[in-house]
Design a protein around this motif. Structure first.
Motif, PDB file in Angstrom:
ATOM      1  N   THR A  81      12.087  -1.007 -10.132  1.00 16.73           N
ATOM      2  CA  THR A  81      12.372  -0.173  -8.969  1.00 16.73           C
ATOM      3  C   THR A  81      11.204  -0.254  -7.990  1.00 16.73           C
ATOM      4  O   THR A  81      10.138  -0.758  -8.311  1.00 16.73           O
ATOM      5  N   TRP A  83       9.464   2.217  -6.994  1.00 15.17           N
ATOM      6  CA  TRP A  83       8.393   3.086  -7.494  1.00 15.17           C
ATOM      7  C   TRP A  83       7.616   2.412  -8.613  1.00 15.17           C
ATOM      8  O   TRP A  83       6.402   2.511  -8.696  1.00 15.17           O
ATOM      9  N   GLY A  84       8.301   1.731  -9.487  1.00 19.32           N
ATOM     10  CA  GLY A  84       7.620   1.020 -10.565  1.00 19.32           C
ATOM     11  C   GLY A  84       6.774  -0.120 -10.050  1.00 19.32           C
ATOM     12  O   GLY A  84       5.682  -0.370 -10.545  1.00 19.32           O
ATOM     13  N   SER A  86       5.409  -0.321  -7.006  1.00 19.73           N
ATOM     14  CA  SER A  86       4.252   0.194  -6.275  1.00 19.73           C
ATOM     15  C   SER A  86       3.225   0.801  -7.228  1.00 19.73           C
ATOM     16  O   SER A  86       2.022   0.699  -6.991  1.00 19.73           O
ATOM     17  N   ALA A  87       3.673   1.403  -8.309  1.00 20.81           N
ATOM     18  CA  ALA A  87       2.733   1.995  -9.259  1.00 20.81           C
ATOM     19  C   ALA A  87       1.971   0.930 -10.034  1.00 20.81           C
ATOM     20  O   ALA A  87       0.787   1.078 -10.307  1.00 20.81           O
ATOM     21  N   SER A  90      -0.778  -0.670  -7.708  1.00 16.21           N
ATOM     22  CA  SER A  90      -1.772   0.180  -7.048  1.00 16.21           C
ATOM     23  C   SER A  90      -3.138   0.016  -7.720  1.00 16.21           C
ATOM     24  O   SER A  90      -3.223  -0.294  -8.903  1.00 16.21           O
TER      25      SER A  90
END
Length: 96
Positions: A81, A83-84, A86-87, A90
């Motif tokens: 996803t 979010w996954g 981007s995490a 980071s």
């Protein structure tokens, strides 16, 4: 390290209050994991003795997480996803 671990097995059994009711697969998988770990350590030592440490060390330390992520994407057949993604990219996710 292996010898000290094996010497501490009776201490662990006493602390658990006896042997647990584990299926036969648990010790078999543990032994298989340890054999693979030993082979990996042997290959790492061989690579460091035959190649430049400045090339071998980054490949061996950075490639394992990448292979884990790619393998999990293939096995679970789940696209990452936003979010996954981007995490995991980071700077705060960096373990070093």
């Amino acid at each position: 390290m292996t010898i000290s671990g094996l010497l501490l097995v009776p201490v662990a059994v006493v602390m658990m209050g006896g042997l647990p009711d584990a299926p036969w697969q648990a010790p078999a998988l543990t032994a298989g994991t340890q054999v693979l770990n030993a082979v990996g350590a042997l290959f790492l030592v061989m690579a460091l003795s035959r190649g430049k440490a400045s090339v071998v060390a980054p490949i061996t330390s950075a490639l394992a997480p990448v292979l884990t992520i790619v393998l999990s994407l293939v096995v679970y057949q789940t696209p990452p996803t936003i979010w996954g993604t981007s995490a995991s990219s980071s700077p705060s996710a960096d373990p070093l």
